[in-house]
Design an enzyme around this catalytic site. Sequence first.
Site, PDB file in Angstrom:
ATOM      1  N   PHE A  71     -58.438-135.381  67.186  1.00 30.47           N
ATOM      2  CA  PHE A  71     -57.200-134.736  67.604  1.00 30.47           C
ATOM      3  C   PHE A  71     -57.288-133.230  67.396  1.00 30.47           C
ATOM      4  CE2 PHE A  71     -56.042-138.982  66.234  1.00 30.47           C
ATOM      5  CZ  PHE A  71     -55.128-139.416  67.173  1.00 30.47           C
ATOM      6  N   ASP A  72     -56.863-132.483  68.389  1.00 31.98           N
ATOM      7  CA  ASP A  72     -56.534-131.089  68.153  1.00 31.98           C
ATOM      8  C   ASP A  72     -55.265-131.095  67.298  1.00 31.98           C
ATOM      9  OD1 ASP A  72     -56.420-128.220  68.535  1.00 31.98           O
ATOM     10  OD2 ASP A  72     -54.756-128.629  69.915  1.00 31.98           O
ATOM     11  N   LYS A  73     -55.031-130.029  66.553  1.00 31.00           N
ATOM     12  CA  LYS A  73     -53.860-130.013  65.673  1.00 31.00           C
ATOM     13  C   LYS A  73     -52.626-129.474  66.386  1.00 31.00           C
ATOM     14  CE  LYS A  73     -53.273-126.792  62.574  1.00 31.00           C
ATOM     15  NZ  LYS A  73     -51.945-126.241  62.972  1.00 31.00           N
TER      16      LYS A  73
END
Length: 631
Positions: free
Chosen positions: A313-315
């Site tokens: 996941f990107d944050k």
Amino acid sequence: MVKIQQFFTKYRHSIVVVTTVMLVLAEAARFGVHSLLAYQAIMVVAGLIGLAPILLTAISSLEVRLISIDVLVSIAVIGAFIIGEFNEAAIVTWLFMLGEVLEDVTLQKTRSAVQQLANLAPQTALVVNDDGTTSEEDVDFLDAGTRVLVKTGAQVPVDGTVRAGSALVNEASITGESRLVTKQADDPVYAGTILENGTITVETTATGDATTFGKIIELVEEAQDSQTKTQRFIDRFAKYYTPFVLLAAVIVGLITRDFRLAITVMVLGCPGALVIGVPASTVAGIGNGARRGILFKGSDVMDRLRHVDTIAFDKTGTLTLGKPAVKDVLVLAGDRQTIIDQAVAIEQQSDHPLAQAITDLSIDRQLTPTNVKTVKGQGIRATIAGQEYRLGNQQLVAGLVENAPDLKEKTTRLAAAGNSLVIFASADRSELAIFAIKDQLRPQTAQALRQLKQLGVKHLVMLTGDNAGTAKEIAAALPIDEVHAEMLPQDKARFVEQERQQGHRIAFVGDGINDSPALSAANVAVAMGSGTDVAMDVSDFVLVKSDLANLVTGFELANKTMRNMNENIAIALLTVVLLFIGLFVGYIEMALGMLIHELSILIVILNSMRLIKYSPKVDHRQFLKPANDLK
């Protein structure tokens, strides 16, 4: 011949009705008036009427060197005529055409989700003229900047921005959720949504196929025409299986000298249920997802998704809301308000979430930067009044702050508190400040990640360009297994590639331009609906509502769809096996076999239709509503 085929296709339903009536009349002649001649004559006519469209399709198939199901049925029916089994010929053609009609009807139902969306597409708009009057015009002829009036109960005809008025809008056609959203001046609105209350004037930004609504329909239609590996295998299998059945029928005829048996083998060997079962599941599964705001870009995505064991996941904007706010401005050199004015002016040139947080600050004067240059993954450079400024991470300003007192200690303390840091520095080193910016987790994130693990995802990873302190604080509140901070876009893509090389099936979830390299490298690319067009273009499926609960639903729906496909394949193959067993032990004849064959096609279609009403096990009531929608 093409025109004749088109005629038969157009009136297929009528032909089935006519042949049905003729079969009833034939039976009436046989048992009512005991006229065998009338019975045979009516059966011959019914058989010829039914054979005509099947034979034409068979000839077209042979012209492109394809031995289709129609070829088998045509040969079998002609053979039945030759041996005088006129009733068999008529009944087989009637059953075959009836099966096609019923397939059309049931398959049309599986496409209902997309059809419902398409029916919602607005066709006209009330355009506000220069003199204040309104006129109704076709939406396809509207240009960007045109202002349209939308009243209570009407559909918003275009994508645009509210310029006057306020309203409660039902965005179910976009988000899949019938919740009312308040729209006021400067808020975005989308074509296909409905004003429940209020009146607004909207400035057009996109119309027709270019709208969010239009793109959703286009994505789903493209996806429904795509194929899984299973579908491609079945197509290849059918391509060779049909000639094999024809050859087997010839061999059976030569060995047994039983022409009727050979013809029956052709009829019973038709792989209709096998060919139709997989695409029927595909259409129903993708339609179900579309209704829920999950846009699969093809059934092959479902096939790949169910094998995913790792999700990265990107944050920002993915695990978090993506709307960070400046919590503190720590000035180490220079005037605070001057620095804020300069920083806002420069960051107005960027669409990064951290830049947007800075532009929300109050300014005393409007400045115009020049020579603006974005440094990918680091920040932005610009010139104001002849002085160069840099705003970004420590890599960008490294050459300007190496001797700054207490900078390391202050950045460490702010990062440990969970802040993302943007450092402002002037080239002459007379101005230096730290913008401490903090984002918030999406309310549903932790529960969604736990659900994903329950569904079999073994490894969850966070990849972010933020500092390690912020990343670790965010990850501490989540069931994240691995955290990588201060990563450039190419670093994220490299990590994804390494995971794939190690044999993992990895999905990447992101929303920004900087995520596109990693999205492109992943086995499955998932874009949040609130993200950029670039991220959505390179993704395999889009979460329209930017709701991670729908990622869980996507996994469940993919698994269910693929299981449904396998069930259909099993039903089709088992039917053929049982038919042949029944044939050779003497319990199945041609007409009965054709009836069972057509029933098997209907069974797999009806089985596929269960996907339309399938509700995933995820209880969405436990998730709070997301803050972002598809742009």
